[in-house]
Write a protein that holds these residues in place. Structure first.
Motif, PDB file in Angstrom:
ATOM      1  N   ARG A   1      -7.724   1.609  11.953  1.00 43.26           N
ATOM      2  CA  ARG A   1      -7.453   0.913  10.691  1.00 43.26           C
ATOM      3  C   ARG A   1      -6.067   1.288  10.196  1.00 43.26           C
ATOM      4  NH1 ARG A   1     -10.826  -1.615   6.669  1.00 43.26           N
ATOM      5  NH2 ARG A   1     -11.264   0.257   5.435  1.00 43.26           N
ATOM      6  N   PRO A   2      -5.359   0.360   9.544  1.00 41.38           N
ATOM      7  CA  PRO A   2      -4.138   0.751   8.848  1.00 41.38           C
ATOM      8  C   PRO A   2      -4.485   1.797   7.782  1.00 41.38           C
ATOM      9  CG  PRO A   2      -4.321  -1.640   8.981  1.00 41.38           C
ATOM     10  CD  PRO A   2      -5.646  -1.091   9.412  1.00 41.38           C
ATOM     11  N   ALA A   3      -3.600   2.761   7.583  1.00 40.33           N
ATOM     12  CA  ALA A   3      -3.894   3.820   6.614  1.00 40.33           C
ATOM     13  C   ALA A   3      -2.608   4.414   6.074  1.00 40.33           C
ATOM     14  CB  ALA A   3      -4.736   4.921   7.263  1.00 40.33           C
ATOM     15  N   THR A   4      -2.630   4.758   4.798  1.00 40.81           N
ATOM     16  CA  THR A   4      -1.518   5.454   4.166  1.00 40.81           C
ATOM     17  C   THR A   4      -2.064   6.281   3.008  1.00 40.81           C
ATOM     18  OG1 THR A   4       0.662   5.201   3.132  1.00 40.81           O
ATOM     19  CG2 THR A   4      -0.969   3.526   2.620  1.00 40.81           C
ATOM     20  N   GLY A   5      -1.396   7.384   2.694  1.00 38.90           N
ATOM     21  CA  GLY A   5      -1.887   8.229   1.608  1.00 38.90           C
ATOM     22  C   GLY A   5      -0.992   9.437   1.396  1.00 38.90           C
ATOM     23  N   PHE A   6      -1.480  10.380   0.594  1.00 39.97           N
ATOM     24  CA  PHE A   6      -0.713  11.590   0.286  1.00 39.97           C
ATOM     25  C   PHE A   6      -1.660  12.713  -0.085  1.00 39.97           C
ATOM     26  CE2 PHE A   6      -1.359   9.675  -3.861  1.00 39.97           C
ATOM     27  CZ  PHE A   6      -1.670  10.764  -4.668  1.00 39.97           C
ATOM     28  N   SER A   7      -1.153  13.916  -0.060  1.00 37.33           N
ATOM     29  CA  SER A   7      -1.923  15.072  -0.537  1.00 37.33           C
ATOM     30  C   SER A   7      -0.970  16.099  -1.121  1.00 37.33           C
ATOM     31  CB  SER A   7      -2.735  15.698   0.604  1.00 37.33           C
ATOM     32  OG  SER A   7      -1.875  16.262   1.580  1.00 37.33           O
ATOM     33  N   LEU A   8      -1.531  16.992  -1.926  1.00 42.38           N
ATOM     34  CA  LEU A   8      -0.761  18.088  -2.518  1.00 42.38           C
ATOM     35  C   LEU A   8      -1.676  19.287  -2.705  1.00 42.38           C
ATOM     36  CD1 LEU A   8      -1.347  18.425  -5.909  1.00 42.38           C
ATOM     37  CD2 LEU A   8      -0.446  16.119  -5.795  1.00 42.38           C
ATOM     38  N   ASP A   9      -1.055  20.444  -2.901  1.00 40.29           N
ATOM     39  CA  ASP A   9      -1.779  21.697  -3.107  1.00 40.29           C
ATOM     40  C   ASP A   9      -1.763  22.040  -4.591  1.00 40.29           C
ATOM     41  OD1 ASP A   9      -2.891  24.221  -3.067  1.00 40.29           O
ATOM     42  OD2 ASP A   9      -1.144  25.184  -2.161  1.00 40.29           O
ATOM     43  N   LEU A  10      -2.932  22.033  -5.211  1.00 42.33           N
ATOM     44  CA  LEU A  10      -3.018  22.315  -6.638  1.00 42.33           C
ATOM     45  C   LEU A  10      -2.540  23.730  -6.977  1.00 42.33           C
ATOM     46  CD1 LEU A  10      -6.405  20.662  -7.697  1.00 42.33           C
ATOM     47  CD2 LEU A  10      -4.090  19.941  -8.322  1.00 42.33           C
TER      48      LEU A  10
ATOM     49  N   ARG B   1       3.335  15.524   0.089  1.00 41.48           N
ATOM     50  CA  ARG B   1       3.730  14.871   1.331  1.00 41.48           C
ATOM     51  C   ARG B   1       2.742  13.758   1.636  1.00 41.48           C
ATOM     52  NH1 ARG B   1       7.884  16.513   4.302  1.00 41.48           N
ATOM     53  NH2 ARG B   1       8.762  18.595   3.912  1.00 41.48           N
ATOM     54  N   GLY B   2       3.264  12.672   2.169  1.00 38.62           N
ATOM     55  CA  GLY B   2       2.389  11.568   2.496  1.00 38.62           C
ATOM     56  C   GLY B   2       3.096  10.568   3.381  1.00 38.62           C
ATOM     57  N   GLY B   3       2.380   9.500   3.681  1.00 39.02           N
ATOM     58  CA  GLY B   3       2.968   8.455   4.512  1.00 39.02           C
ATOM     59  C   GLY B   3       1.909   7.669   5.252  1.00 39.02           C
ATOM     60  N   ARG B   4       2.383   6.777   6.100  1.00 34.68           N
ATOM     61  CA  ARG B   4       1.495   5.876   6.837  1.00 34.68           C
ATOM     62  C   ARG B   4       1.073   6.500   8.163  1.00 34.68           C
ATOM     63  NH1 ARG B   4      -0.542   1.017   6.655  1.00 34.68           N
ATOM     64  NH2 ARG B   4       0.380   0.659   4.598  1.00 34.68           N
TER      65      ARG B   4
ATOM     66  N   ALA C   1       0.832  -1.202   0.000  1.00 36.57           N
ATOM     67  CA  ALA C   1       0.000   0.000   0.000  1.00 36.57           C
ATOM     68  C   ALA C   1       0.870   1.256   0.000  1.00 36.57           C
ATOM     69  CB  ALA C   1      -0.930   0.001   1.202  1.00 36.57           C
ATOM     70  N   ASP C   2       1.966   1.234   0.763  1.00 35.04           N
ATOM     71  CA  ASP C   2       2.879   2.373   0.776  1.00 35.04           C
ATOM     72  C   ASP C   2       3.477   2.584  -0.615  1.00 35.04           C
ATOM     73  OD1 ASP C   2       3.095   2.960   3.816  1.00 35.04           O
ATOM     74  OD2 ASP C   2       3.440   0.810   3.660  1.00 35.04           O
ATOM     75  N   TYR C   3       3.875   1.492  -1.233  1.00 33.12           N
ATOM     76  CA  TYR C   3       4.447   1.568  -2.571  1.00 33.12           C
ATOM     77  C   TYR C   3       3.426   2.137  -3.555  1.00 33.12           C
ATOM     78  CZ  TYR C   3       5.869  -0.110  -7.192  1.00 33.12           C
ATOM     79  OH  TYR C   3       6.173  -0.193  -8.527  1.00 33.12           O
ATOM     80  N   GLN C   4       2.165   1.688  -3.447  1.00 29.57           N
ATOM     81  CA  GLN C   4       1.149   2.161  -4.392  1.00 29.57           C
ATOM     82  C   GLN C   4       0.903   3.658  -4.263  1.00 29.57           C
ATOM     83  OE1 GLN C   4      -3.290   1.172  -4.277  1.00 29.57           O
ATOM     84  NE2 GLN C   4      -2.655   0.073  -6.123  1.00 29.57           N
ATOM     85  N   VAL C   5       0.839   4.183  -3.038  1.00 34.11           N
ATOM     86  CA  VAL C   5       0.565   5.618  -2.905  1.00 34.11           C
ATOM     87  C   VAL C   5       1.761   6.454  -3.383  1.00 34.11           C
ATOM     88  CG1 VAL C   5      -1.125   5.317  -1.049  1.00 34.11           C
ATOM     89  CG2 VAL C   5       1.260   5.728  -0.468  1.00 34.11           C
ATOM     90  N   ILE C   6       2.978   5.953  -3.179  1.00 36.84           N
ATOM     91  CA  ILE C   6       4.147   6.686  -3.674  1.00 36.84           C
ATOM     92  C   ILE C   6       4.144   6.703  -5.203  1.00 36.84           C
ATOM     93  CG2 ILE C   6       6.660   6.712  -3.811  1.00 36.84           C
ATOM     94  CD1 ILE C   6       6.703   5.560  -0.968  1.00 36.84           C
ATOM     95  N   GLU C   7       3.858   5.553  -5.811  1.00 36.91           N
ATOM     96  CA  GLU C   7       3.797   5.490  -7.270  1.00 36.91           C
ATOM     97  C   GLU C   7       2.684   6.381  -7.811  1.00 36.91           C
ATOM     98  OE1 GLU C   7       5.489   3.759  -9.865  1.00 36.91           O
ATOM     99  OE2 GLU C   7       7.027   3.802  -8.314  1.00 36.91           O
ATOM    100  N   LEU C   8       1.547   6.411  -7.122  1.00 36.88           N
ATOM    101  CA  LEU C   8       0.436   7.250  -7.570  1.00 36.88           C
ATOM    102  C   LEU C   8       0.785   8.724  -7.415  1.00 36.88           C
ATOM    103  CD1 LEU C   8      -2.418   7.248  -8.712  1.00 36.88           C
ATOM    104  CD2 LEU C   8      -3.298   7.154  -6.366  1.00 36.88           C
ATOM    105  N   ALA C   9       1.493   9.073  -6.356  1.00 28.98           N
ATOM    106  CA  ALA C   9       1.929  10.458  -6.179  1.00 28.98           C
ATOM    107  C   ALA C   9       2.883  10.865  -7.298  1.00 28.98           C
ATOM    108  CB  ALA C   9       2.598  10.626  -4.820  1.00 28.98           C
TER     109      ALA C   9
ATOM    110  N   LEU D   1       7.822  14.579  -2.082  1.00 26.39           N
ATOM    111  CA  LEU D   1       8.266  14.672  -3.468  1.00 26.39           C
ATOM    112  C   LEU D   1       8.698  16.104  -3.767  1.00 26.39           C
ATOM    113  CD1 LEU D   1       5.616  12.555  -5.432  1.00 26.39           C
ATOM    114  CD2 LEU D   1       7.627  11.809  -4.154  1.00 26.39           C
ATOM    115  N   TYR D   2       9.884  16.232  -4.334  1.00 21.77           N
ATOM    116  CA  TYR D   2      10.447  17.523  -4.689  1.00 21.77           C
ATOM    117  C   TYR D   2      10.723  17.577  -6.192  1.00 21.77           C
ATOM    118  CZ  TYR D   2      11.347  18.102   0.327  1.00 21.77           C
ATOM    119  OH  TYR D   2      11.207  18.212   1.684  1.00 21.77           O
ATOM    120  N   ALA D   3      10.807  18.782  -6.728  1.00 20.75           N
ATOM    121  CA  ALA D   3      11.161  18.956  -8.144  1.00 20.75           C
ATOM    122  C   ALA D   3      11.755  20.340  -8.326  1.00 20.75           C
ATOM    123  CB  ALA D   3       9.935  18.776  -9.040  1.00 20.75           C
ATOM    124  N   ASP D   4      12.599  20.485  -9.330  1.00 20.24           N
ATOM    125  CA  ASP D   4      13.187  21.787  -9.644  1.00 20.24           C
ATOM    126  C   ASP D   4      12.084  22.774 -10.009  1.00 20.24           C
ATOM    127  OD1 ASP D   4      15.688  20.712  -9.221  1.00 20.24           O
ATOM    128  OD2 ASP D   4      16.063  20.313 -11.348  1.00 20.24           O
ATOM    129  N   GLY D   5      12.176  23.977  -9.459  1.00 20.44           N
ATOM    130  CA  GLY D   5      11.181  25.001  -9.738  1.00 20.44           C
ATOM    131  C   GLY D   5      10.258  25.271  -8.560  1.00 20.44           C
TER     132      GLY D   5
END
Length: 388
Positions: A306-315, A291-294, A138-146, A280-284
């Motif tokens: 419940r076990p939980a993991t995920g991420f969010s970002l600011d559009l 940011r995310g995590g378990r 699940a951790d791997y999936q949310v990182i890949e989705l991010a 997750l970082y990027a140039d610019g």
């Protein structure tokens, strides 16, 4: 009436047409992406009772939440500063499902104070969460989705920064006398302020040398995946340390090592997260884009752990670092009640074209459109011609 009644509060801003369009397009693409991965969208309310909003993150969210009194119940409500607790409440209390649940969301959040000098107080938060599965998959999936989220937005060469708060927690909990200085220790680690951290640790002459060495080593344990091997050599042999390093190793093994860095002093959200965390970082962009995590068992405050993991970002932050949005091609049409013109315009719009009718005795004042064609009446019919 004040001559400056158009001014907004500090760190709040309007979003003008081109930027608003791009943010909306990003929102649609990302929510469609999450749906293809099996995430169901939920939309919690903008305000809730503070008892619910702060659940699981009391200290972190209290000062960031704008509060008001509910005129119906008399209870204190808050304008959400983070949507994640709301999504956890929905999973734990409303859906109450067995097995794995994947939820996504998008909405505005308001911070009482900006997170930094270059930060806004209103964010457009979008994210995805997985509940009910404790394994590293699940951790791997949310990182890949991010990562895929940034790719969809057009961000190139993102970097994944990993940590596990259990490592720092194990070092601190091994010496109970730290109880009153925990927040200070985390602040020094986050700032990589080794001098101040060393000075603080000197106040504890009975501190075991292995714990002191381990805490002072954390700000230096930053770099590529080889940091994990160095950490095993310099950190003390504590159960929490070993478990954290092993969990990081499992995630690193699934990712492209060229994209991954380790930062064992990045303790953001230390009181909330329970397992692998990432940024997750990027140039610019001057700070983390995602940011995310378990955060296992955060739902316990709602009656169901419940076990939980995920991420969010600011559009808004994501959009601000992209290349300027380009104007869209559009078709100019005159104002007329001619049925043939109306039918022609409807057909063009149904085909996905932008058609703007010009009012009599007026001029277009737009930044969003470039008029390359126009509808003109020639030889008894409305035809589409390229503008000269």
């Amino acid at each position: 009436m004040s001559a400056q009644n158009w001014l907004l509060p500090d760190y709040l801003s309007d979003i003008l047409p081109a930027e608003a369009r791009r943010i909306e397009e990003l929102r649609r693409r990302l929510l469609d992406l999450y749906r293809t991965h099996g995430f169901e969208m939920v939309t919690p309310p903008l305000v809730e009772y503070t008892d619910s909003l702060f659940a699981g993150q009391q200290d972190a969210l209290f000062l960031q939440t704008c509060k008001l009194v509910d005129q119906i119940s008399g209870r204190t409500m808050g304008v959400r500063a983070d949507m994640t607790p709301q999504i956890t409440r929905i999973d734990a209390h409303l859906l109450n499902r067995e097995g794995v649940t994947r939820l996504c969301y998008c909405g505005s959040v308001l911070h009482a104070k900006p997170a930094g000098l270059l930060s806004d107080r209103e964010l457009m938060q979008i994210g995805a969460e997985i509940y009910g599965y404790a394994g590293p998959e699940a951790d791997y999936q949310v990182i890949e989705l991010a990562l895929e989220s940034l790719s969809v937005a057009g961000v190139v060469n993102p970097r994944v920064d990993l940590n596990h708060p259990g490592i720092t927690r194990a070092l601190i909990e091994a010496f109970p006398a730290f109880a009153n200085d925990i927040d200070t220790i985390y602040t020094y680690l986050k700032d990589k302020d080794v001098a101040s951290l060393s000075s603080l640790l000197n106040q504890y002459p009975e501190l075991p040398a292995t714990i002191r060495t381990g805490l002072l080593a954390l700000p230096q344990l930053y770099g590529g995946v080889e940091v994990l091997e160095r950490a095993k050599q310099v950190l003390p042999d504590l159960e929490g340390v070993t478990a954290g390093l092993n969990a990081l190793g499992e995630i690193v093994a699934t990712l492209d090592s060229n994209l991954v860095s380790i930062d064992l002093a990045d303790v953001t959200g230390y009181a909330y997260h329970s397992g692998v965390i990432f940024a997750l970082y990027a140039d610019g962009w001057h700070e983390a884009l995602v940011r995310g995590g378990r955060y296992d068992n955060a739902g316990a405050v709602y009656g169901r752990a419940r076990p939980a993991t995920g991420f969010s970002l600011d559009l808004r932050k994501l959009s601000a670092g992209l290349t300027p949005a380009k104007a869209s091609r559009a078709i100019r049409a005159p104002w007329s009640k001619d049925e043939a013109l109306t039918a022609n315009i409807k057909t063009l719009r149904a085909q996905g074209n932008i058609v703007v009718q010009e009012f009599p005795n007026s001029q277009f004042a737009v930044d969003e459109f470039v008029f390359e064609q126009e509808l003109v009446f020639e030889a008894g019919a409305w035809i589409l011609k390229d503008k000269k």
